[in-house]
Design a protein around this motif. Structure first.
Motif, PDB file in Angstrom:
ATOM      1  N   ARG A 122      21.845  45.515  43.205  1.00 38.37           N
ATOM      2  CA  ARG A 122      22.677  45.263  42.029  1.00 38.37           C
ATOM      3  C   ARG A 122      24.003  46.008  42.120  1.00 38.37           C
ATOM      4  O   ARG A 122      25.062  45.467  41.756  1.00 38.37           O
ATOM      5  N   PHE A 123      23.968  47.233  42.613  1.00 40.14           N
ATOM      6  CA  PHE A 123      25.194  48.009  42.795  1.00 40.14           C
ATOM      7  C   PHE A 123      26.148  47.298  43.755  1.00 40.14           C
ATOM      8  O   PHE A 123      27.352  47.185  43.507  1.00 40.14           O
ATOM      9  N   ALA A 124      25.591  46.796  44.859  1.00 38.02           N
ATOM     10  CA  ALA A 124      26.411  46.069  45.831  1.00 38.02           C
ATOM     11  C   ALA A 124      26.983  44.798  45.221  1.00 38.02           C
ATOM     12  O   ALA A 124      28.131  44.423  45.510  1.00 38.02           O
ATOM     13  N   GLU A 125      26.209  44.136  44.381  1.00 39.28           N
ATOM     14  CA  GLU A 125      26.694  42.914  43.727  1.00 39.28           C
ATOM     15  C   GLU A 125      27.891  43.212  42.835  1.00 39.28           C
ATOM     16  O   GLU A 125      28.899  42.487  42.855  1.00 39.28           O
ATOM     17  N   LEU A 129      32.650  42.431  43.452  1.00 39.93           N
ATOM     18  CA  LEU A 129      33.608  41.737  42.599  1.00 39.93           C
ATOM     19  C   LEU A 129      35.026  42.205  42.927  1.00 39.93           C
ATOM     20  O   LEU A 129      35.266  43.411  43.051  1.00 39.93           O
ATOM     21  N   PRO A 130      35.983  41.276  43.064  1.00 38.80           N
ATOM     22  CA  PRO A 130      37.358  41.676  43.395  1.00 38.80           C
ATOM     23  C   PRO A 130      37.936  42.679  42.399  1.00 38.80           C
ATOM     24  O   PRO A 130      38.650  43.614  42.801  1.00 38.80           O
ATOM     25  N   GLU A 131      37.659  42.488  41.105  1.00 40.34           N
ATOM     26  CA  GLU A 131      38.226  43.401  40.117  1.00 40.34           C
ATOM     27  C   GLU A 131      37.637  44.797  40.236  1.00 40.34           C
ATOM     28  O   GLU A 131      38.316  45.796  40.003  1.00 40.34           O
ATOM     29  N   THR A 132      36.355  44.893  40.610  1.00 43.20           N
ATOM     30  CA  THR A 132      35.746  46.202  40.793  1.00 43.20           C
ATOM     31  C   THR A 132      36.356  46.909  41.990  1.00 43.20           C
ATOM     32  O   THR A 132      36.672  48.103  41.937  1.00 43.20           O
ATOM     33  N   GLN A 133      36.523  46.187  43.080  1.00 40.31           N
ATOM     34  CA  GLN A 133      37.097  46.783  44.279  1.00 40.31           C
ATOM     35  C   GLN A 133      38.527  47.259  44.024  1.00 40.31           C
ATOM     36  O   GLN A 133      38.905  48.375  44.401  1.00 40.31           O
ATOM     37  N   ALA A 134      39.331  46.416  43.371  1.00 40.23           N
ATOM     38  CA  ALA A 134      40.720  46.795  43.093  1.00 40.23           C
ATOM     39  C   ALA A 134      40.777  48.033  42.212  1.00 40.23           C
ATOM     40  O   ALA A 134      41.590  48.941  42.444  1.00 40.23           O
ATOM     41  N   ALA A 135      39.917  48.080  41.201  1.00 38.21           N
ATOM     42  CA  ALA A 135      39.941  49.208  40.274  1.00 38.21           C
ATOM     43  C   ALA A 135      39.476  50.495  40.942  1.00 38.21           C
ATOM     44  O   ALA A 135      40.090  51.558  40.781  1.00 38.21           O
ATOM     45  N   LEU A 136      38.390  50.422  41.709  1.00 37.90           N
ATOM     46  CA  LEU A 136      37.873  51.628  42.352  1.00 37.90           C
ATOM     47  C   LEU A 136      38.862  52.188  43.374  1.00 37.90           C
ATOM     48  O   LEU A 136      39.096  53.404  43.422  1.00 37.90           O
ATOM     49  N   LEU A 137      39.427  51.322  44.198  1.00 34.73           N
ATOM     50  CA  LEU A 137      40.387  51.802  45.197  1.00 34.73           C
ATOM     51  C   LEU A 137      41.594  52.451  44.519  1.00 34.73           C
ATOM     52  O   LEU A 137      42.105  53.475  44.978  1.00 34.73           O
ATOM     53  N   PHE A 195      22.284  60.628  45.459  1.00 31.90           N
ATOM     54  CA  PHE A 195      23.287  59.758  44.833  1.00 31.90           C
ATOM     55  C   PHE A 195      24.479  59.560  45.760  1.00 31.90           C
ATOM     56  O   PHE A 195      24.953  58.430  45.963  1.00 31.90           O
ATOM     57  N   ASP A 196      24.996  60.665  46.324  1.00 31.38           N
ATOM     58  CA  ASP A 196      26.150  60.564  47.222  1.00 31.38           C
ATOM     59  C   ASP A 196      25.826  59.696  48.435  1.00 31.38           C
ATOM     60  O   ASP A 196      26.689  58.940  48.916  1.00 31.38           O
ATOM     61  N   GLU A 203      29.521  51.885  49.222  1.00 32.02           N
ATOM     62  CA  GLU A 203      30.974  51.767  49.044  1.00 32.02           C
ATOM     63  C   GLU A 203      31.680  51.695  50.396  1.00 32.02           C
ATOM     64  O   GLU A 203      32.624  50.909  50.571  1.00 32.02           O
ATOM     65  N   HIS A 204      31.242  52.499  51.359  1.00 30.77           N
ATOM     66  CA  HIS A 204      31.874  52.469  52.680  1.00 30.77           C
ATOM     67  C   HIS A 204      31.674  51.104  53.333  1.00 30.77           C
ATOM     68  O   HIS A 204      32.600  50.539  53.933  1.00 30.77           O
ATOM     69  N   ARG A 205      30.462  50.564  53.225  1.00 32.47           N
ATOM     70  CA  ARG A 205      30.190  49.277  53.873  1.00 32.47           C
ATOM     71  C   ARG A 205      31.044  48.161  53.275  1.00 32.47           C
ATOM     72  O   ARG A 205      31.598  47.326  53.996  1.00 32.47           O
ATOM     73  N   LEU A 206      31.182  48.146  51.956  1.00 34.48           N
ATOM     74  CA  LEU A 206      31.903  47.054  51.305  1.00 34.48           C
ATOM     75  C   LEU A 206      33.411  47.276  51.259  1.00 34.48           C
ATOM     76  O   LEU A 206      34.190  46.346  51.502  1.00 34.48           O
ATOM     77  N   LEU A 207      33.835  48.510  50.936  1.00 31.43           N
ATOM     78  CA  LEU A 207      35.252  48.762  50.714  1.00 31.43           C
ATOM     79  C   LEU A 207      35.997  49.177  51.972  1.00 31.43           C
ATOM     80  O   LEU A 207      37.203  48.933  52.083  1.00 31.43           O
ATOM     81  N   VAL A 208      35.314  49.820  52.909  1.00 27.04           N
ATOM     82  CA  VAL A 208      35.985  50.299  54.123  1.00 27.04           C
ATOM     83  C   VAL A 208      35.702  49.369  55.300  1.00 27.04           C
ATOM     84  O   VAL A 208      36.622  48.831  55.927  1.00 27.04           O
ATOM     85  N   SER A 209      34.428  49.165  55.594  1.00 28.28           N
ATOM     86  CA  SER A 209      34.073  48.318  56.737  1.00 28.28           C
ATOM     87  C   SER A 209      34.234  46.834  56.428  1.00 28.28           C
ATOM     88  O   SER A 209      34.457  46.024  57.333  1.00 28.28           O
ATOM     89  N   GLY A 210      34.094  46.466  55.165  1.00 30.50           N
ATOM     90  CA  GLY A 210      34.204  45.062  54.796  1.00 30.50           C
ATOM     91  C   GLY A 210      33.023  44.229  55.250  1.00 30.50           C
ATOM     92  O   GLY A 210      33.132  43.010  55.396  1.00 30.50           O
TER      93      GLY A 210
END
Length: 234
Positions: A122-125, A129-137, A195-196, A203-210
């Motif tokens: 669920r966290f990965a889902e 979302l594009p808006e989640t990625q844009a906001a977190l970055l 948690f970390d 986050e690394h897999r989705l936002l950094v590695s893609g």
């Protein structure tokens, strides 16, 4: 894409010095009921519209292009309404993301493995979302320069999600999968590390590695989390 304008959820409050107007045939001004001291009550619908509009604007415009006026227009509320709820853009963006992650839950699915897999999926889902990625970055970048923003991120996003780790741990202990905590300080440190590890890896897999987070990847990750280095010679 042009901003989407919805019908206003609220009207701007009248100026404080505007004269009171008695209704036709109504009671004299002296007999009028006392005004509410705390102003107009908050509208859950208006709040949700603002948070949705914030994420939508972030996905389209990024942090630098997002303005409070644009968010108000998209949400269909007055700027005074927006500023009354969120005095700054950073507070607004943090709450817009926190409201998404508030959907996460750690239900008892019968085993620690199943519990973790469900939360990670669920966290990965949500993180996909594009808006989640844009906001977190954007928050990561801005937070590196703003200690107050970093503290708000911890309070509104990080700490509430650590509760999921605590709950999963408690469920596993109640099922007999884990020993009870004997040292509260050590347990808190372990919760922080778990948690970390989970948040950082996804986050690394989705936002950094893609790379995608598939059901098979979630299963493998959870297995390694619970039984690291199974082939290690002891």
């Amino acid at each position: 894409m042009a901003p989407t304008t919805r019908h206003p959820a609220e009207h701007p409050d009248p100026p404080a010095d505007a004269p009171a107007v008695a209704p036709a045939g109504g009671a004299p001004a002296g007999d009028a009921p006392p005004a509410r001291s705390k102003g107009r009550p908050r509208s859950a619908a208006a709040d949700q519209a603002i948070l949705d509009a914030t994420r939508e604007a972030l996905a389209e415009l990024g942090w630098g292009g997002l303005t409070m006026g644009d968010v108000a227009q998209r949400a269909g509320v007055a700027k005074t309404t927006l500023y009354r709820r969120w005095p700054s853009k950073s507070e607004l963006v943090v709450d817009a993301i926190a409201s998404l992650f508030d959907q996460l839950e750690c239900a008892d699915r019968g085993s620690l493995q199943a519990d973790i897999e469900a939360v990670v999926a669920r966290f990965a889902e949500l993180l996909s979302l594009p808006e989640t990625q844009a906001a977190l970055l954007a928050l990561f970048a801005e937070g590196s320069r703003d200690p107050q923003l970093r503290r708000r991120i911890r309070e509104r996003i990080v700490q509430p999600q650590k509760v999921l780790v605590q709950l999963g741990r408690a469920n596993a202990q109640a099922r007999g999968e884990m020993d009870p905590d004997r040292d509260p300080a050590a347990a808190d440190e372990e919760i922080d590390i778990i948690f970390d590890t989970i948040a950082g890896t996804v986050e690394h897999r989705l936002l950094v590695s893609g790379e995608p987070v598939t059901a098979d990847w979630v299963r493998r990750f959870t297995t390694l989390l619970l039984n690291p280095f199974p082939g290690l010679l002891r």
